[in-house]
Design a protein around this motif. Sequence first.
Motif, PDB file in Angstrom:
ATOM      1  N   UNK A 215       0.791  -1.230   0.000  1.00 18.97           N
ATOM      2  CA  UNK A 215       0.000   0.000   0.000  1.00 18.97           C
ATOM      3  C   UNK A 215       0.821   1.277   0.000  1.00 18.97           C
ATOM      4  N   UNK A 216       1.928   1.298   0.722  1.00 23.26           N
ATOM      5  CA  UNK A 216       2.609   2.560   0.960  1.00 23.26           C
ATOM      6  C   UNK A 216       4.071   2.579   0.509  1.00 23.26           C
ATOM      7  N   UNK A 217       4.484   1.592  -0.237  1.00 25.90           N
ATOM      8  CA  UNK A 217       5.891   1.471  -0.594  1.00 25.90           C
ATOM      9  C   UNK A 217       6.331   2.609  -1.512  1.00 25.90           C
ATOM     10  N   UNK A 218       7.568   3.072  -1.343  1.00 25.82           N
ATOM     11  CA  UNK A 218       8.174   4.069  -2.227  1.00 25.82           C
ATOM     12  C   UNK A 218       9.316   3.403  -2.982  1.00 25.82           C
ATOM     13  N   UNK A 219       9.633   3.953  -4.131  1.00 24.29           N
ATOM     14  CA  UNK A 219      10.725   3.389  -4.916  1.00 24.29           C
ATOM     15  C   UNK A 219      12.064   3.895  -4.385  1.00 24.29           C
ATOM     16  N   UNK A 220      13.098   3.102  -4.630  1.00 20.70           N
ATOM     17  CA  UNK A 220      14.446   3.513  -4.239  1.00 20.70           C
ATOM     18  C   UNK A 220      14.852   4.785  -4.971  1.00 20.70           C
ATOM     19  N   UNK A 221      14.423   4.929  -6.212  1.00 19.95           N
ATOM     20  CA  UNK A 221      14.763   6.125  -6.986  1.00 19.95           C
ATOM     21  C   UNK A 221      14.179   7.385  -6.352  1.00 19.95           C
ATOM     22  N   UNK A 222      12.976   7.267  -5.809  1.00 18.86           N
ATOM     23  CA  UNK A 222      12.340   8.429  -5.177  1.00 18.86           C
ATOM     24  C   UNK A 222      13.087   8.835  -3.906  1.00 18.86           C
ATOM     25  N   UNK A 223      13.532   7.854  -3.130  1.00 18.05           N
ATOM     26  CA  UNK A 223      14.294   8.166  -1.923  1.00 18.05           C
ATOM     27  C   UNK A 223      15.665   8.729  -2.294  1.00 18.05           C
ATOM     28  N   UNK A 224      16.261   8.214  -3.371  1.00 18.38           N
ATOM     29  CA  UNK A 224      17.556   8.735  -3.830  1.00 18.38           C
ATOM     30  C   UNK A 224      17.438  10.215  -4.179  1.00 18.38           C
ATOM     31  N   UNK A 225      16.315  10.595  -4.784  1.00 17.24           N
ATOM     32  CA  UNK A 225      16.092  12.004  -5.104  1.00 17.24           C
ATOM     33  C   UNK A 225      16.025  12.853  -3.837  1.00 17.24           C
ATOM     34  N   UNK A 226      15.508  12.270  -2.759  1.00 19.55           N
ATOM     35  CA  UNK A 226      15.473  12.968  -1.476  1.00 19.55           C
ATOM     36  C   UNK A 226      16.885  13.129  -0.913  1.00 19.55           C
ATOM     37  N   UNK A 227      17.735  12.102  -1.096  1.00 22.30           N
ATOM     38  CA  UNK A 227      19.141  12.219  -0.699  1.00 22.30           C
ATOM     39  C   UNK A 227      19.783  13.409  -1.414  1.00 22.30           C
ATOM     40  N   UNK A 228      19.519  13.502  -2.714  1.00 28.10           N
ATOM     41  CA  UNK A 228      20.135  14.566  -3.520  1.00 28.10           C
ATOM     42  C   UNK A 228      19.627  15.947  -3.069  1.00 28.10           C
ATOM     43  N   UNK A 229      18.356  16.023  -2.756  1.00 23.20           N
ATOM     44  CA  UNK A 229      17.789  17.291  -2.275  1.00 23.20           C
ATOM     45  C   UNK A 229      18.460  17.721  -0.978  1.00 23.20           C
ATOM     46  N   UNK A 230      18.641  16.773  -0.053  1.00 24.94           N
ATOM     47  CA  UNK A 230      19.292  17.095   1.221  1.00 24.94           C
ATOM     48  C   UNK A 230      20.737  17.525   1.016  1.00 24.94           C
ATOM     49  N   UNK A 231      21.381  16.971   0.002  1.00 25.28           N
ATOM     50  CA  UNK A 231      22.791  17.297  -0.271  1.00 25.28           C
ATOM     51  C   UNK A 231      22.960  18.648  -0.939  1.00 25.28           C
ATOM     52  N   UNK A 232      21.915  19.145  -1.598  1.00 21.23           N
ATOM     53  CA  UNK A 232      22.062  20.348  -2.426  1.00 21.23           C
ATOM     54  C   UNK A 232      21.181  21.515  -2.012  1.00 21.23           C
TER      55      UNK A 232
END
Length: 277
Positions: A215-232
């Motif tokens: 029901x609530x799973x997110x993709x690894x790619x979506x979380x990776x984009x969050x990593x990039x946002x936090x880094x930049x």
Amino acid sequence: MKKVVVITGASNGMGLAAAKLFASKGWLVYGGARRVEKIPTEDGIHALRLDVTDHQSNTAFIETIIKEAGRIDVLINNAGYGEYGAVEEVPLSNAKKQFETNFFGAAELSQLVLPTMRQQKSGRIINISSIGANVYLPLGSYYHATKAALQLWSDALDMEVKSFGVRSITIQPGLTRSAWGDIAMDNARKNAKEDSVYLPLLSRVGGLLTVNNNAFVSSADKIAALFYKAATDQRVKGRYFNSVADKMTVWFARSHPYLFNKTLGLMLKRVSRRTEK
């Protein structure tokens, strides 16, 4: 000069997706993992063997990167796993291994990069906690304890290093499409005694994780984009969430612990009735 990002646990899931994303954005990526052969050596990605529970491995890992790249702009402490099982039955040696991997590995790597970041007067340490730092499941006590520890440790670290131009940031993902849940439940079964009184609970928790994954799973790619946002991000936030649902779940658990506990109990009962049919 390319910016340099260091990612632990880069052989699968969020870490692997992040390594590919940062490389595609022109960063020089150093990915570390025990299964180093699973890290792709594409343009901009360097794969190094790393066992975050081993002092010599951590030291050699960071020294190699500094020697080759000359700087470290971002460290992403992503390595981790779930040592599930009943508190009564999980060997303390396994519980200590959980802390060595999920918490102390991140702490040591951060100690190793901080002198370089302070000298640069810039850098970000991104610690991958979980909504599980605030939200819990039975059988996950040691896992949740490591994520809560990492989160508060990161907050204190941020106050210590902010004046040097360095930031310590926490990301709290929810459930992500990966082998994490399967590994956690496999560990729970290994930790259970043959005649364990907790076997019915193990079945219910496993069923609940399966429901959530659907029901609530997110993709690894979506979380990776969050990593990039936090880094930049120009304006750094102390916490990063993948979704409003994740953020509200954490708020609910923190603000209304009694209601959260009751709700979780009802969810486990529903899973039990479904599995009995």
